[in-house]
Design a protein around this motif. Structure first.
Motif, PDB file in Angstrom:
ATOM      1  N   SER A 116       5.260  30.830 -44.139  1.00  0.00           N
ATOM      2  CA  SER A 116       4.049  30.758 -42.907  1.00  0.00           C
ATOM      3  C   SER A 116       3.888  32.102 -42.243  1.00  0.00           C
ATOM      4  O   SER A 116       2.975  32.016 -41.358  1.00  0.00           O
ATOM      5  CB  SER A 116       4.991  29.765 -42.028  1.00  0.00           C
ATOM      6  N   GLU A 117       4.521  33.087 -42.479  1.00  0.00           N
ATOM      7  CA  GLU A 117       4.576  34.458 -41.786  1.00  0.00           C
ATOM      8  C   GLU A 117       4.213  35.574 -42.686  1.00  0.00           C
ATOM      9  O   GLU A 117       3.519  36.635 -42.009  1.00  0.00           O
ATOM     10  CB  GLU A 117       5.870  34.697 -41.087  1.00  0.00           C
ATOM     11  N   VAL A 120      -0.299  36.295 -47.166  1.00  0.00           N
ATOM     12  CA  VAL A 120      -1.053  35.610 -48.339  1.00  0.00           C
ATOM     13  C   VAL A 120      -1.324  36.570 -49.625  1.00  0.00           C
ATOM     14  O   VAL A 120      -1.001  35.917 -50.593  1.00  0.00           O
ATOM     15  CB  VAL A 120      -2.107  34.857 -47.769  1.00  0.00           C
ATOM     16  N   LYS A 379       2.228  23.954 -40.937  1.00  0.00           N
ATOM     17  CA  LYS A 379       1.724  25.031 -41.207  1.00  0.00           C
ATOM     18  C   LYS A 379       1.763  26.048 -42.325  1.00  0.00           C
ATOM     19  O   LYS A 379       0.774  26.380 -42.762  1.00  0.00           O
ATOM     20  CB  LYS A 379       2.529  25.836 -40.039  1.00  0.00           C
ATOM     21  N   GLU A 380       2.917  25.821 -43.040  1.00  0.00           N
ATOM     22  CA  GLU A 380       2.921  26.419 -44.320  1.00  0.00           C
ATOM     23  C   GLU A 380       1.926  25.652 -45.359  1.00  0.00           C
ATOM     24  O   GLU A 380       1.169  26.314 -46.105  1.00  0.00           O
ATOM     25  CB  GLU A 380       4.421  26.122 -44.903  1.00  0.00           C
ATOM     26  N   ASN A 382      -1.010  24.230 -44.834  1.00  0.00           N
ATOM     27  CA  ASN A 382      -2.495  24.565 -44.253  1.00  0.00           C
ATOM     28  C   ASN A 382      -2.750  25.922 -44.548  1.00  0.00           C
ATOM     29  O   ASN A 382      -3.784  26.541 -45.107  1.00  0.00           O
ATOM     30  CB  ASN A 382      -2.770  24.467 -42.885  1.00  0.00           C
ATOM     31  N   ARG A 383      -1.775  27.016 -44.646  1.00  0.00           N
ATOM     32  CA  ARG A 383      -1.894  28.573 -44.868  1.00  0.00           C
ATOM     33  C   ARG A 383      -2.087  28.728 -46.435  1.00  0.00           C
ATOM     34  O   ARG A 383      -2.814  29.485 -46.715  1.00  0.00           O
ATOM     35  CB  ARG A 383      -0.552  29.007 -44.336  1.00  0.00           C
ATOM     36  N   TYR A 384      -1.739  27.590 -47.213  1.00  0.00           N
ATOM     37  CA  TYR A 384      -1.898  28.211 -48.866  1.00  0.00           C
ATOM     38  C   TYR A 384      -2.672  26.679 -49.225  1.00  0.00           C
ATOM     39  O   TYR A 384      -2.575  26.477 -50.486  1.00  0.00           O
ATOM     40  CB  TYR A 384      -0.375  28.195 -49.543  1.00  0.00           C
TER      41      TYR A 384
END
Length: 474
Positions: A116-117, A120, A379-380, A382-384
């Motif tokens: 999540s940090e 990407v 969070k993780e 939605n990030r990917y």
């Protein structure tokens, strides 16, 4: 782990501890303490971990704070506590299988990688590399077998609750018998034995083998050990359980290795994370000195070790997200493939995508596998989101197989023929691949024995399903 000490909205689990674990979407599986709503592990405690039960004070065990004991019984408990340190044998050498344990390797494992940090684009670039390596080095064979020993248990209604485990054990034993490993004069070593259910079935298969030895390795004590009923038989193989961490086991110094000249079969059912690498290093030690011969590889023009002692290795793999860099046996493969230690840390984290529950799916993956990782955070997720859940599952699988390809490469350098094999279907277990190794040049028995039934023939996964997994996911 997120824990909600309050009751969940639905109270269907009346015979369970009523602590609801939000991240796993279920109640605690332990039964409640008599007269209480919670099991003994989840009863409310003070800051020192102490609490009262039935008017008597319970305190954390000084040897292991994960369990508690009545204060007035502490003295007698310490004499028999399963966490009590036992005197190690001559075969105990601390960290002997840890892979050298350089300061640099240790510092790598101390790093924390959060998907999540991190950037990407870095993840995308790594996924592209992993997918390319997967296509070249990660061909799977499919060998799903059955065994006559488990036929009755598989049809017994009492075993339906753990049917997936019986199917895995049947296939593991069937593969061992088909390979010609279950013969008298063989030493069998189970790593990470736990209750040793697999070895108990093995003992049924080899009950008349008086020249064989069965050695069970596990670092923890276990109740209701399945091998107990075989302990006091006057005939049959010798049986011993050794409580030791695999990282500290100098197997060549154990009497089973020192006092016999039997060939060795090493096996395990779901050897988690870096325990697989520790086991491979441990097995390698058995083949030292007079047990290895050196030949010259005509193609590579360099010396190659050939093991004469180990007949076969069969390890059902799992929990790649728990792998660590220091003991990892595939460092050379990782380096020659253009990957870095940091890539390893990211890949092991991505590997959890193969078994975790995604927020956009209604059913938690843990319903399908006892080795499922917890639900992915929103969070993780939605990030990917540019990858679908199915694509992320494939990425996780590819990361697992590339990590395993490094282990197979390590075994080939030691003179083995190493293969990754699908031994059960995904409907039985999401962790359905095992690492199989035999000394190079040996012939595997290709026809089933009287006690083995072949369910599907050995094939290379080149079908549509495998080709779909080989696609680049970027």
């Amino acid at each position: 782990m997120e824990e909600n000490p309050l009751l969940s909205p639905s109270l269907e689990e009346v015979n369970r501890c009523q602590l609801y674990i939000t991240k796993k979407r279920r109640y605690c599986k332990f039964p409640p303490t008599k007269g209480q709503n919670f099991c003994i592990q989840h009863l409310p405690r003070d800051e020192d971990g102490q609490f009262e039960l039935n008017g008597q004070k319970r305190i954390p065990c000084p040897l292991d704070s994960n369990h508690s004991v009545f204060e007035h019984k502490l003295k007698s408990h310490l004499k028999k506590c399963s966490s009590k340190r036992i005197k190690p044998g001559d075969y105990f050498i601390e960290d002997v299988n840890s892979g050298g344990g350089s300061t640099e390797d240790s510092s790598i494992d101390e790093q924390t990688i959060l998907l999540s940090e991190i950037d990407v684009e870095e993840v995308k670039a790594l996924v592209s590399k992993i997918s390319s390596i997967y296509q070249v080095h990660c061909q799977l064979e499919r060998r799903i077998e059955e065994h006559e020993i488990l036929k009755e248990d598989l049809s017994n209604p009492e075993h339906q609750r753990c049917l997936k485990h019986r199917k895995q054990e049947a296939s593991l034993l069937g593969n061992m018998e088909k390979a010609g490993w279950l013969v008298d004069g063989t030493d069998y070593i189970e790593f990470g034995a736990g209750r040793a259910r697999l070895s108990s079935y093995l003992l049924e298969c080899i009950g008349s083998q008086s020249k064989s030895n069965v050695l069970l390795i596990d670092r923890d004590t276990t109740r209701n050990k399945c091998e107990n009923r075989y302990k006091y038989l006057e005939c049959g193989p010798s049986l011993e359980r050794v409580r030791i961490d695999i990282k500290d086991l100098a197997l060549e110094l154990h009497p089973v290795s020192k006092n016999t000249h039997n060939e060795i079969v090493a096996y395990s059912k779901h050897l988690c994370g870096s325990a697989t690498d520790l086991t491979l290093r441990c097995i390698q030690r058995v083949g030292r000195h007079d047990n290895f011969s050196v030949t010259v590889d005509s193609q590579a023009k360099k010396p190659r070790l050939e093991c004469k002692r180990v007949k076969g290795v069969q390890i059902a793999l799992c929990c790649h997200h728990r792998c660590t860099w220091a003991p990892y046996t595939g460092k050379e493969f990782w380096d020659t493939s253009g990957l870095t230690p940091r890539d390893f840390l990211i890949a092991r984290t991505l590997s959890s995508w193969a078994t975790c529950a995604f927020p956009d799916k209604d059913v938690a993956r843990e319903d399908k596998s006892s080795h499922a990782v917890s639900t992915m955070s929103d969070k993780e997720f939605n990030r990917y989101s540019f990858w679908t859940s199915d694509e992320r599952e494939k990425i996780g699988l590819q990361c697992k197989r590339v990590i395993d390809a490094g282990r197979a490469s390590y075994l080939r350098q030691l003179g083995y023929k190493a293969t990754l094999v699908e031994y059960v279907g995904k409907a039985v277990s999401l962790e359905n691949v095992m690492l199989v190794a035999t000394p190079a040049g040996t012939q595997t028995v290709s026809t089933p024995t009287a006690n083995t039934q072949t369910v599907s023939t050995t094939t290379t996964n080149t079908g549509n399903q495998q080709l779909a997994e080989n696609e680049l996911l970027v």
